[in-house]
Design an enzyme around this catalytic site. Structure first.
Site, mmCIF file in Angstrom:
data_model
loop_
_atom_site.group_PDB
_atom_site.id
_atom_site.type_symbol
_atom_site.label_atom_id
_atom_site.label_comp_id
_atom_site.label_asym_id
_atom_site.label_seq_id
_atom_site.Cartn_x
_atom_site.Cartn_y
_atom_site.Cartn_z
ATOM 1 N N ASP A 200 -3.223 -5.293 -8.040
ATOM 2 C CA ASP A 200 -2.698 -4.436 -9.097
ATOM 3 C C ASP A 200 -2.946 -5.094 -10.458
ATOM 4 O OD1 ASP A 200 -1.527 -2.152 -10.002
ATOM 5 O OD2 ASP A 200 0.528 -2.769 -9.657
ATOM 6 N N ARG B 230 -1.999 0.323 2.530
ATOM 7 C CA ARG B 230 -2.947 0.053 1.444
ATOM 8 C C ARG B 230 -2.659 -1.331 0.874
ATOM 9 N NH1 ARG B 230 -2.820 2.678 -4.534
ATOM 10 N NH2 ARG B 230 -4.797 1.866 -5.308
ATOM 11 N N THR C 36 3.179 0.222 2.243
ATOM 12 C CA THR C 36 3.293 0.494 3.682
ATOM 13 C C THR C 36 2.678 1.851 4.013
ATOM 14 O OG1 THR C 36 5.394 1.705 3.531
ATOM 15 C CG2 THR C 36 5.531 -0.705 3.793
#
Length: 452
Positions: A57, A53, A66
């Site tokens: 953020d 992914r 991962t």
């Protein structure tokens, strides 16, 4: 747990230097970085063909999580693949800036603090069985995690009112409690928010957010593998001495500020112990546990490095691990530079070097300069890292996700995925729920793919 699922999330620091009139805010820089991602994923929060992914953020920090790995060497390769993917986005974004007449360079840092004192994290994930006592697990783990920085910290020059100080850990200054369900406001050592991303009746995800982001492959391996070994020992109910700390938050800072590992911290039972003593006890228990249960070549390598790192800290002969442990490699680099140029630790040039160690651009970053000179040990090959950019781990659920995404993109189908769901959006009832992270083969997913 015989087989364990692991995952690693790294947030990256972003900065941009401008030579012309036009300046961009961090948000704008992040948008340039993610423009290519948004163009094919229609979002700045996407899953990739390798099962990972990638998203923006809070605070414009790119984050790479991962895919699920059940092998620590795979995990190191996939963590490094995240660096390579972000390096590609960075090169792309700089090219686009130039095309638009903006003279600037974008820098991505795999570190944990910026010059304004903000902190961003490296989060480790370990799958544990639901039936165990989570509280007991945390109790035994916290003294290990607080002292673990002396074997796997990333190192940092900390500017204080009393002058500059070389610290072992970057995150230590930003941790505010032992166990909590928040990750940003009050940064705990272990995050307890219960999101297993798996069958909640069987599994729980241990979310450790106290660690530093590591550049060195060997330091990353030691950080993860030592924690896994301690977890295995706790799961096997091996009795441990009680190292419960009176104040874990004070202890983590005191240990970070002491490169010798000898500073005593207070335990809840009134005794005192140093980081070296606590780490030695965990290592000895793990060693005798492994002597009984056996381990593989990676486990043996990790135990040898753990032992040697404690020897290096105890003896003061840091050269013993200068090719393997981030905080030591960086310290040695800064000391050589200071001696050559007659600089104090508080010099801005030293601060610049401290930061540049974490630059993920392989032609600029000082860590990569050391690695290219053969001065840093490796645990995975460049080929393995390159493959991990597009190929998911083949023995976990990530394989199913990666295959599904690849096929859907090739067939230009509209789809939605997360850690547990695979869904074709143009067919109302076509969602597959994958609750078992160990399962790399699933007829339902194969059918979904074949039906495209």
């Amino acid at each position: 747990m015989e087989r364990r699922i692991f995952g690693l999330e790294n947030e990256y620091g972003v900065t941009c230097t401008f030579r012309g009139q036009r300046r961009l805010s961090p948000d704008e820089v992040a948008r340039y970085l993610f423009r290519r991602v948004v163009s094919w994923g229609r979002s700045s929060n996407v899953f990739l063909r390798n099962g990972a992914r990638l998203y923006l953020d809070v605070g414009s920090h790119p984050e790479y999580a991962t895919p699920e790995c059940d092998n620590l060497l795979d995990l190191v390769a996939h963590d490094k693949a995240g660096e390579r993917i972000l390096e590609g986005l960075q090169i792309d974004a700089e090219q686009r800036l130039r095309e638009e007449g903006i003279a600037g360079d974008i820098y991505l840092f795999k570190n944990n603090t910026d010059s304004a004192g903000n902190s961003y994290g490296c989060h480790e994930n370990y799958l544990v069985a639901r039936h165990g006592e989570f509280g007991k697990l945390a109790d035994v783990l916290i003294p290990f995690l607080v002292t673990r920085q002396i074997i796997c910290g990333a190192g940092k020059v900390l500017q204080t009112p009393r002058g500059a100080l070389y610290c072992v850990s970057q995150r230590a200054e930003h941790i505010w409690e032992g166990v909590s369900s928040a990750t940003t406001r009050s940064r705990p050592i272990i995050n307890t928010r219960d999101e297993p991303h798996a069958d909640a009746e069987r599994f729980r995800r241990l979310h450790v957010i106290v660690g530093d982001s590591n550049m060195s492959e060997t330091t990353t391996l030691l950080k993860l593998a030592s924690t896994d070994l301690v977890l295995r020992m706790i799961e096997a109910n091996v009795p441990m001495r009680d190292f419960t700390l009176e104040n874990p938050i004070r202890a983590i800072r005191e240990i970070s500020h002491d490169m010798t590992g000898r500073r005593k911290v207070r335990l809840a039972n009134g005794r005192e112990a140093s980081a070296l003593e606590i780490q030695r006890e965990y290592l000895e228990r793990v060693q005798s546990f492994v002597d009984r249960t056996g381990t593989d070549a990676t486990g043996k390598r990790v135990l040898e490095l753990w032992q040697r790192t404690l020897e290096a800290v105890e003896s003061g002969n840091l050269d013993l691990v200068a090719r393997e442990i981030d905080w030591v490699a960086k310290y040695k680099l800064l000391e050589r530079y200071r001696a050559k140029h007659g600089l104090s630790l508080s010099s801005p040039r030293v601060a610049q070097l401290d930061l540049t160690y974490h630059d993920i651009h392989r032609d600029r970053g000082l860590f990569y300069l050391l690695q290219q000179r053969g001065q840093m040990e490796r645990v995975v090959s460049d080929l393995r890292i390159f493959e991990a950019k597009s190929v998911p781990p083949q023995t976990t659920r990530a394989r199913l996700r990666g295959e599904f995404i690849k096929k859907a993109q090739e067939k230009r189908r509209d789809f939605t995925v997360d850690w547990v769901h695979l869904k074709l959006n143009d067919q109302a009832q076509r969602t597959v729920l994958c609750k078992d992270p160990f399962k790399a083969v699933d007829e339902r997913v194969e059918k979904l793919i074949a039906g495209m």
